[in-house]
Design a protein around this motif. Structure first.
Motif, mmCIF file in Angstrom:
data_model
loop_
_atom_site.group_PDB
_atom_site.id
_atom_site.type_symbol
_atom_site.label_atom_id
_atom_site.label_comp_id
_atom_site.label_asym_id
_atom_site.label_seq_id
_atom_site.Cartn_x
_atom_site.Cartn_y
_atom_site.Cartn_z
ATOM 1 N N GLY A 143 -60.467 -60.231 -65.445
ATOM 2 C CA GLY A 143 -61.423 -59.412 -65.626
ATOM 3 C C GLY A 143 -61.275 -58.686 -63.636
ATOM 4 O O GLY A 143 -62.006 -57.876 -63.518
ATOM 5 N N SER A 144 -61.327 -59.841 -62.891
ATOM 6 C CA SER A 144 -60.745 -59.448 -61.480
ATOM 7 C C SER A 144 -60.031 -59.275 -60.948
ATOM 8 O O SER A 144 -59.795 -59.317 -59.106
ATOM 9 C CB SER A 144 -62.430 -60.113 -60.758
ATOM 10 O OG SER A 144 -61.742 -60.971 -61.287
ATOM 11 N N MET A 145 -58.824 -59.547 -61.761
ATOM 12 C CA MET A 145 -57.140 -59.406 -60.917
ATOM 13 C C MET A 145 -56.280 -59.117 -61.673
ATOM 14 O O MET A 145 -56.291 -59.261 -62.979
ATOM 15 C CB MET A 145 -57.186 -61.364 -61.039
ATOM 16 C CG MET A 145 -58.186 -62.308 -60.006
ATOM 17 S SD MET A 145 -57.720 -63.390 -60.290
ATOM 18 C CE MET A 145 -58.016 -64.203 -61.853
ATOM 19 N N ASN A 146 -55.343 -59.170 -61.494
ATOM 20 C CA ASN A 146 -53.633 -58.633 -62.227
ATOM 21 C C ASN A 146 -52.818 -59.944 -62.224
ATOM 22 O O ASN A 146 -53.682 -60.875 -61.360
ATOM 23 C CB ASN A 146 -52.829 -57.911 -61.341
ATOM 24 C CG ASN A 146 -53.721 -56.273 -60.747
ATOM 25 O OD1 ASN A 146 -53.925 -55.837 -59.507
ATOM 26 N ND2 ASN A 146 -53.392 -55.346 -62.089
ATOM 27 N N MET A 176 -67.680 -71.051 -73.766
ATOM 28 C CA MET A 176 -66.895 -72.299 -73.691
ATOM 29 C C MET A 176 -66.078 -72.454 -73.056
ATOM 30 O O MET A 176 -64.810 -72.909 -73.095
ATOM 31 C CB MET A 176 -65.766 -70.541 -74.662
ATOM 32 C CG MET A 176 -66.399 -69.794 -76.152
ATOM 33 S SD MET A 176 -64.694 -68.868 -76.709
ATOM 34 C CE MET A 176 -64.049 -69.637 -77.104
ATOM 35 N N GLY A 177 -66.147 -72.339 -71.740
ATOM 36 C CA GLY A 177 -65.462 -72.963 -70.961
ATOM 37 C C GLY A 177 -64.575 -72.487 -69.927
ATOM 38 O O GLY A 177 -63.692 -73.657 -69.496
ATOM 39 N N TYR A 178 -64.648 -71.271 -70.161
ATOM 40 C CA TYR A 178 -63.555 -69.706 -69.204
ATOM 41 C C TYR A 178 -64.023 -69.872 -68.602
ATOM 42 O O TYR A 178 -65.038 -69.530 -68.276
ATOM 43 C CB TYR A 178 -63.145 -69.999 -70.513
ATOM 44 C CG TYR A 178 -61.648 -70.682 -71.263
ATOM 45 C CD1 TYR A 178 -60.546 -71.160 -71.218
ATOM 46 C CD2 TYR A 178 -62.779 -70.937 -72.452
ATOM 47 C CE1 TYR A 178 -59.669 -71.839 -72.669
ATOM 48 C CE2 TYR A 178 -61.625 -71.409 -73.216
ATOM 49 C CZ TYR A 178 -60.721 -72.500 -73.286
ATOM 50 O OH TYR A 178 -60.074 -72.975 -74.352
ATOM 51 N N GLU A 179 -63.555 -69.155 -67.145
ATOM 52 C CA GLU A 179 -63.520 -69.002 -65.676
ATOM 53 C C GLU A 179 -63.817 -67.670 -66.203
ATOM 54 O O GLU A 179 -64.088 -66.738 -65.368
ATOM 55 C CB GLU A 179 -62.676 -69.763 -64.825
ATOM 56 C CG GLU A 179 -63.816 -71.499 -64.338
ATOM 57 C CD GLU A 179 -62.981 -71.892 -63.881
ATOM 58 O OE1 GLU A 179 -63.182 -73.225 -63.131
ATOM 59 O OE2 GLU A 179 -61.784 -71.759 -63.243
ATOM 60 N N GLN A 180 -62.351 -66.920 -66.189
ATOM 61 C CA GLN A 180 -62.238 -65.705 -66.532
ATOM 62 C C GLN A 180 -61.744 -65.205 -67.406
ATOM 63 O O GLN A 180 -61.198 -66.053 -69.148
ATOM 64 C CB GLN A 180 -60.975 -65.411 -65.432
ATOM 65 C CG GLN A 180 -61.135 -65.828 -63.628
ATOM 66 C CD GLN A 180 -61.822 -64.540 -63.224
ATOM 67 O OE1 GLN A 180 -61.755 -63.552 -64.232
ATOM 68 N NE2 GLN A 180 -62.001 -64.910 -61.178
ATOM 69 N N VAL A 181 -61.378 -63.944 -67.792
ATOM 70 C CA VAL A 181 -61.251 -63.612 -69.501
ATOM 71 C C VAL A 181 -59.957 -62.763 -69.247
ATOM 72 O O VAL A 181 -59.544 -61.720 -67.897
ATOM 73 C CB VAL A 181 -62.205 -61.958 -69.551
ATOM 74 C CG1 VAL A 181 -61.657 -61.183 -71.326
ATOM 75 C CG2 VAL A 181 -63.256 -63.047 -70.263
ATOM 76 N N LEU A 182 -59.011 -62.770 -69.288
ATOM 77 C CA LEU A 182 -58.095 -62.161 -70.095
ATOM 78 C C LEU A 182 -57.716 -60.876 -70.806
ATOM 79 O O LEU A 182 -57.971 -61.329 -72.040
ATOM 80 C CB LEU A 182 -56.169 -62.591 -69.666
ATOM 81 C CG LEU A 182 -55.313 -61.913 -70.641
ATOM 82 C CD1 LEU A 182 -54.723 -61.388 -68.917
ATOM 83 C CD2 LEU A 182 -53.843 -62.807 -70.662
ATOM 84 N N TRP A 183 -57.528 -59.604 -70.312
ATOM 85 C CA TRP A 183 -57.819 -58.612 -71.436
ATOM 86 C C TRP A 183 -56.738 -58.245 -72.197
ATOM 87 O O TRP A 183 -55.630 -58.100 -71.463
ATOM 88 C CB TRP A 183 -58.458 -57.180 -70.745
ATOM 89 C CG TRP A 183 -60.103 -57.663 -70.114
ATOM 90 C CD1 TRP A 183 -60.217 -58.135 -69.113
ATOM 91 C CD2 TRP A 183 -60.719 -57.558 -71.220
ATOM 92 N NE1 TRP A 183 -61.456 -57.591 -68.962
ATOM 93 C CE2 TRP A 183 -61.838 -57.566 -70.075
ATOM 94 C CE3 TRP A 183 -61.497 -57.289 -71.897
ATOM 95 C CZ2 TRP A 183 -63.200 -58.124 -70.822
ATOM 96 C CZ3 TRP A 183 -62.446 -57.240 -72.665
ATOM 97 C CH2 TRP A 183 -63.660 -57.536 -71.533
ATOM 98 N N LEU A 184 -56.523 -57.723 -73.444
ATOM 99 C CA LEU A 184 -55.214 -57.026 -74.016
ATOM 100 C C LEU A 184 -55.557 -55.634 -74.223
ATOM 101 O O LEU A 184 -56.732 -55.267 -73.506
ATOM 102 C CB LEU A 184 -55.232 -57.016 -75.520
ATOM 103 C CG LEU A 184 -54.936 -59.162 -75.787
ATOM 104 C CD1 LEU A 184 -54.717 -59.395 -76.727
ATOM 105 C CD2 LEU A 184 -53.896 -59.597 -74.482
ATOM 106 N N ASP A 185 -54.684 -54.144 -74.165
ATOM 107 C CA ASP A 185 -54.428 -53.472 -74.492
ATOM 108 C C ASP A 185 -55.413 -52.995 -74.820
ATOM 109 O O ASP A 185 -55.608 -53.367 -76.073
ATOM 110 C CB ASP A 185 -53.493 -52.764 -74.879
ATOM 111 C CG ASP A 185 -53.143 -53.068 -76.059
ATOM 112 O OD1 ASP A 185 -52.912 -51.694 -76.922
ATOM 113 O OD2 ASP A 185 -52.006 -54.007 -76.535
ATOM 114 N N ALA A 213 -59.526 -71.426 -65.774
ATOM 115 C CA ALA A 213 -58.714 -71.852 -67.640
ATOM 116 C C ALA A 213 -59.947 -69.855 -67.102
ATOM 117 O O ALA A 213 -60.275 -69.591 -67.139
ATOM 118 C CB ALA A 213 -60.301 -73.010 -67.715
ATOM 119 N N ILE A 214 -58.120 -70.007 -68.425
ATOM 120 C CA ILE A 214 -58.911 -68.055 -69.161
ATOM 121 C C ILE A 214 -58.314 -68.240 -70.680
ATOM 122 O O ILE A 214 -57.553 -68.916 -71.059
ATOM 123 C CB ILE A 214 -57.024 -67.384 -68.365
ATOM 124 C CG1 ILE A 214 -57.850 -67.047 -67.079
ATOM 125 C CG2 ILE A 214 -57.545 -66.223 -69.100
ATOM 126 C CD1 ILE A 214 -56.850 -66.076 -66.202
#
Length: 355
Positions: free
Chosen positions: A234-237, A214-223, A177-178
């Motif tokens: 965070g640790s992946m493309n 909040m119950g999510y395992e990873q963060v997707l970053w925006l510009d 979950a992201i």
């Protein structure tokens, strides 16, 4: 490190090998490590393989205070009597890119590869044989000059340590979950987002903690400028399957040039997929999840190879991806990619090095 002779200091006693299936990632280390030191007078010198040991540094070591610290991550795999490495030259090439960006002295890539091969030969019994298991390899360089001034340090340490790791998924792909981060940013063009420096990871932890709560395992970053365009996890493309095409954010100077990312693109094109590198607006992604044109999302990186995304939170709204199941594209690429890594499938690309 102009010389290629690597001194080996034998350990007095060897550790008992653990049951790798019970080992938490990055907590158990092998008997030996590689080490080299840099001085302006002699460059990289005294390359040696030593018993795994604590490092001796000054409390005033420049790298602790001002962040001149970079690293890499790759793996070794067992195939019968052979140990296989996957594109290790790419890791040392990228390490030099990181070193150059932080005004640190570059390493000799050929000597580093040979040093790694010697280290792996010595530690080949540490490479686990279980499904999905591997030996994680961590090269890292940091400034150790005892000087509290903001400038490039004069002296550095370069080490390679090894750690046996279990299969990331325990044998099967599990969707993650992201959470798409709206407040904090990871990197901007012209900064250090496209290299593997320690500070990038420190800067991501607060958002990661927020997502976890909040119950999510990873963060997707925006510009980092407009906060509208998808960059990386965070640790992946990150990859998307949209209208049966494989889409990934194009490299822009603030996205890490992942070796898994690069290799998956090559493999996907080899297998006949249409692959596009684009600037992806978060609203377009959200619309694609709403209308069903985005059918799969997955991350790519050394640790998991492919990490399917089953749920994504965008601007406060939750979206389930592919019924929270592994998609056919992710499964196909994962199976083929890991088959090459472990030597079970042919390697038409020349990626594998046998040690």
């Amino acid at each position: 490190m102009g010389q290629t002779t690597i001194q080996i200091e034998k350990a007095i006693s060897l550790k008992e090998k653990p049951d790798v299936s019970t080992v938490k990632f990055g907590t158990v280390f092998t008997d030996y490590m590689f080490s080299s030191n840099y001085t302006p007078e002699h460059g990289w010198e005294e390359p040696a393989i030593l018993p795994y040991q604590n490092l001796e540094i000054s409390p005033a070591a420049n790298g602790i205070h001002y962040g001149q610290s970079v690293f890499e991550g790759l793996k070794a795999y067992k195939n019968g009597d052979d140990v296989l490495l996957f594109r290790p030259d790419e890791n040392f090439k990228r390490l030099n890119t990181s070193l150059e960006r932080l005004a640190m002295p570059k390493i000799n890539e050929e000597v580093s590869l040979n040093a790694l091969y010697e280290l792996i030969k010595l530690e080949r019994d540490w490479v686990p044989e279980g499904p999905g298991q591997s030996l994680y390899i961590r090269p890292f360089v940091f400034a150790d000059e005892a000087f509290l001034g903001v400038r490039s340090a004069r002296t550095y340490q370069y080490n390679i340590i090894l750690s046996p790791v279990a299969g990331y998924y325990g044998g099967q792909l599990d969707p993650t979950a992201i959470y798409v981060e709206d407040d904090f940013v990871r990197a901007v063009r012209g900064g250090v987002g496209d290299i593997k420096c320690a500070g990038n990871y420190a800067a991501s932890i607060l958002a990661q903690q927020k997502a976890a709560e909040m119950g999510y395992e990873q963060v997707l970053w925006l510009d980092g400028v407009e906060q509208k365009y998808v960059e990386e996890v965070g640790s992946m493309n990150i990859f998307f399957v949209r209208d049966n095409e494989l889409i990934t954010p194009k490299l822009n100077g603030s996205i890490l040039s992942g070796i898994t990312r690069k290799s998956l693109i090559e493999l996907a094109e080899y297998k006949g997929y249409t692959v596009k590198e684009e600037r992806i607006h978060i609203d377009e992604l959200q619309a694609g999840l709403k209308d069903g044109s985005v059918t799969e999302i997955f991350g790519s990186g050394t640790a998991a190879v492919i990490s399917p995304v089953g749920r994504m939170r965008i601007h406060g709204e939750d979206y389930v991806v592919n019924d929270n199941q592994v998609g056919p594209v992710a499964e196909d690429l994962y199976t083929h990619y890991t088959g090459i890594q472990y030597g079970h499938l042919d390697d038409p690309f020349g990626w594998i090095v046998r040690v």
